[in-house]
Scaffold this motif. Structure first.
Motif, PDB file in Angstrom:
ATOM      1  N   MET A   7       0.852  -1.183   0.000  1.00  0.00           N
ATOM      2  CA  MET A   7       0.000   0.000   0.000  1.00  0.00           C
ATOM      3  C   MET A   7       0.893   1.239   0.000  1.00  0.00           C
ATOM      4  SD  MET A   7      -2.944   1.172   2.711  1.00  0.00           S
ATOM      5  CE  MET A   7      -3.783  -0.363   2.495  1.00  0.00           C
ATOM      6  N   THR A   8       0.567   2.154  -0.883  1.00  0.00           N
ATOM      7  CA  THR A   8       1.369   3.364  -0.996  1.00  0.00           C
ATOM      8  C   THR A   8       1.013   4.358   0.109  1.00  0.00           C
ATOM      9  OG1 THR A   8      -0.211   4.531  -2.394  1.00  0.00           O
ATOM     10  CG2 THR A   8       1.365   3.084  -3.521  1.00  0.00           C
ATOM     11  N   LYS A   9       1.922   5.286   0.335  1.00  0.00           N
ATOM     12  CA  LYS A   9       1.657   6.345   1.315  1.00  0.00           C
ATOM     13  C   LYS A   9       0.432   7.153   0.911  1.00  0.00           C
ATOM     14  CE  LYS A   9       6.322   7.048   3.074  1.00  0.00           C
ATOM     15  NZ  LYS A   9       7.407   8.000   3.264  1.00  0.00           N
ATOM     16  N   GLU A  10       0.254   7.356  -0.389  1.00  0.00           N
ATOM     17  CA  GLU A  10      -0.905   8.107  -0.883  1.00  0.00           C
ATOM     18  C   GLU A  10      -2.203   7.376  -0.540  1.00  0.00           C
ATOM     19  OE1 GLU A  10      -3.115  11.124  -2.844  1.00  0.00           O
ATOM     20  OE2 GLU A  10      -1.163  11.044  -1.864  1.00  0.00           O
ATOM     21  N   ASN A  11      -2.237   6.056  -0.705  1.00  0.00           N
ATOM     22  CA  ASN A  11      -3.440   5.291  -0.360  1.00  0.00           C
ATOM     23  C   ASN A  11      -3.723   5.323   1.137  1.00  0.00           C
ATOM     24  OD1 ASN A  11      -3.971   4.684  -2.997  1.00  0.00           O
ATOM     25  ND2 ASN A  11      -3.560   2.501  -2.833  1.00  0.00           N
ATOM     26  N   VAL A  12      -2.683   5.294   1.947  1.00  0.00           N
ATOM     27  CA  VAL A  12      -2.864   5.393   3.395  1.00  0.00           C
ATOM     28  C   VAL A  12      -3.476   6.748   3.741  1.00  0.00           C
ATOM     29  CG1 VAL A  12      -1.655   5.507   5.622  1.00  0.00           C
ATOM     30  CG2 VAL A  12      -1.038   3.742   3.954  1.00  0.00           C
ATOM     31  N   ARG A  13      -2.974   7.810   3.111  1.00  0.00           N
ATOM     32  CA  ARG A  13      -3.508   9.150   3.342  1.00  0.00           C
ATOM     33  C   ARG A  13      -4.976   9.231   2.921  1.00  0.00           C
ATOM     34  NH1 ARG A  13      -4.844  13.358   0.669  1.00  0.00           N
ATOM     35  NH2 ARG A  13      -4.078  12.621  -1.326  1.00  0.00           N
ATOM     36  N   ILE A  14      -5.295   8.677   1.768  1.00  0.00           N
ATOM     37  CA  ILE A  14      -6.673   8.710   1.278  1.00  0.00           C
ATOM     38  C   ILE A  14      -7.587   7.914   2.207  1.00  0.00           C
ATOM     39  CG2 ILE A  14      -8.214   7.956  -0.589  1.00  0.00           C
ATOM     40  CD1 ILE A  14      -5.865   8.641  -2.532  1.00  0.00           C
ATOM     41  N   LYS A  15      -7.142   6.747   2.644  1.00  0.00           N
ATOM     42  CA  LYS A  15      -7.959   5.944   3.565  1.00  0.00           C
ATOM     43  C   LYS A  15      -8.244   6.710   4.852  1.00  0.00           C
ATOM     44  CE  LYS A  15      -7.131   1.298   1.978  1.00  0.00           C
ATOM     45  NZ  LYS A  15      -6.997  -0.093   2.384  1.00  0.00           N
ATOM     46  N   GLU A  16      -7.252   7.438   5.335  1.00  0.00           N
ATOM     47  CA  GLU A  16      -7.467   8.240   6.536  1.00  0.00           C
ATOM     48  C   GLU A  16      -8.472   9.364   6.263  1.00  0.00           C
ATOM     49  OE1 GLU A  16      -5.056  10.852   9.898  1.00  0.00           O
ATOM     50  OE2 GLU A  16      -3.940  10.022   8.211  1.00  0.00           O
ATOM     51  N   GLU A  17      -8.371  10.006   5.115  1.00  0.00           N
ATOM     52  CA  GLU A  17      -9.323  11.060   4.760  1.00  0.00           C
ATOM     53  C   GLU A  17     -10.743  10.498   4.659  1.00  0.00           C
ATOM     54  OE1 GLU A  17      -8.178  13.402   1.358  1.00  0.00           O
ATOM     55  OE2 GLU A  17      -6.161  13.704   2.154  1.00  0.00           O
TER      56      GLU A  17
ATOM     57  N   LEU B  64     -14.016  11.302   6.896  1.00  0.00           N
ATOM     58  CA  LEU B  64     -15.273  11.700   6.264  1.00  0.00           C
ATOM     59  C   LEU B  64     -16.455  10.981   6.914  1.00  0.00           C
ATOM     60  CD1 LEU B  64     -16.808  13.162   3.931  1.00  0.00           C
ATOM     61  CD2 LEU B  64     -16.231  11.177   2.493  1.00  0.00           C
ATOM     62  N   ILE B  65     -16.364   9.666   7.095  1.00  0.00           N
ATOM     63  CA  ILE B  65     -17.498   8.956   7.698  1.00  0.00           C
ATOM     64  C   ILE B  65     -17.622   9.276   9.183  1.00  0.00           C
ATOM     65  CG2 ILE B  65     -17.497   7.123   5.955  1.00  0.00           C
ATOM     66  CD1 ILE B  65     -16.553   5.290   8.379  1.00  0.00           C
ATOM     67  N   ASP B  66     -16.514   9.545   9.841  1.00  0.00           N
ATOM     68  CA  ASP B  66     -16.586   9.955  11.252  1.00  0.00           C
ATOM     69  C   ASP B  66     -17.222  11.344  11.371  1.00  0.00           C
ATOM     70  OD1 ASP B  66     -15.518   7.562  12.140  1.00  0.00           O
ATOM     71  OD2 ASP B  66     -13.498   8.364  12.438  1.00  0.00           O
TER      72      ASP B  66
END
Length: 146
Positions: A1-11, A15-17
């Motif tokens: 998993m790329t750093k970009e995907n980790v960042r997007i998953k956190e975003e 969003l749902i929180d």
């Protein structure tokens, strides 16, 4: 998993929180801005469609109407699984939602176990919910005592 995907998953998790927190606080005008202008939101109870809204304006009207009957909301988010495809993503999340209403002067607790199937899109550098299907799987209601 790329750093970009980790960042997007956190975003996307944020969003749902944010959806849960703002909904609990009945900040409906803020809730609808977590969705795209052309959003579609559909709810299902026991596998049957219980309602569908299209667009932010209709969503705000319907959500405000619902919130007017609820004294207190409390949401706890659980698992959140996402698949990212550049500037779009899909996700599944789970939540426990508790609502207190006061029909006939009695406090009634409704307890919902919900699965959300989401489609997300990144617009102008910000992730939003484009489509959300809420499946109310387990529902319990009881009068609160005391």
């Amino acid at each position: 998993m790329t750093k970009e995907n980790v960042r997007i998953k956190e975003e996307l998790r944020n969003l749902i929180d944010a959806y849960a927190l703002l909904s609990d606080e009945k900040k409906i005008a803020d809730v609808v801005h977590l969705f795209t202008e052309d959003t579609v939101y559909e709810s299902y109870i026991n596998g049957t469609s219980a309602g569908k809204v299209s667009g932010r304006k209709e969503m705000e009207k319907v959500f405000n109407g619902h919130a007017s009957f609820v004294k207190t909301y409390f949401t706890l988010n659980g698992q959140h699984i996402v698949q990212i495809d550049e500037d779009t993503a899909t996700g599944i999340s789970f939540a426990q939602i508790k609502m207190i209403r006061e029909p006939e002067g009695k406090s009634v607790l409704s307890d919902y176990s919900v699965r959300y199937d989401d489609k997300y899109v990144c617009q102008d550098g910000r992730w939003l919910i484009k489509e959300r299907s809420g499946y109310f799987i387990l529902i319990e209601e009881r009068v609160l005592r005391g």
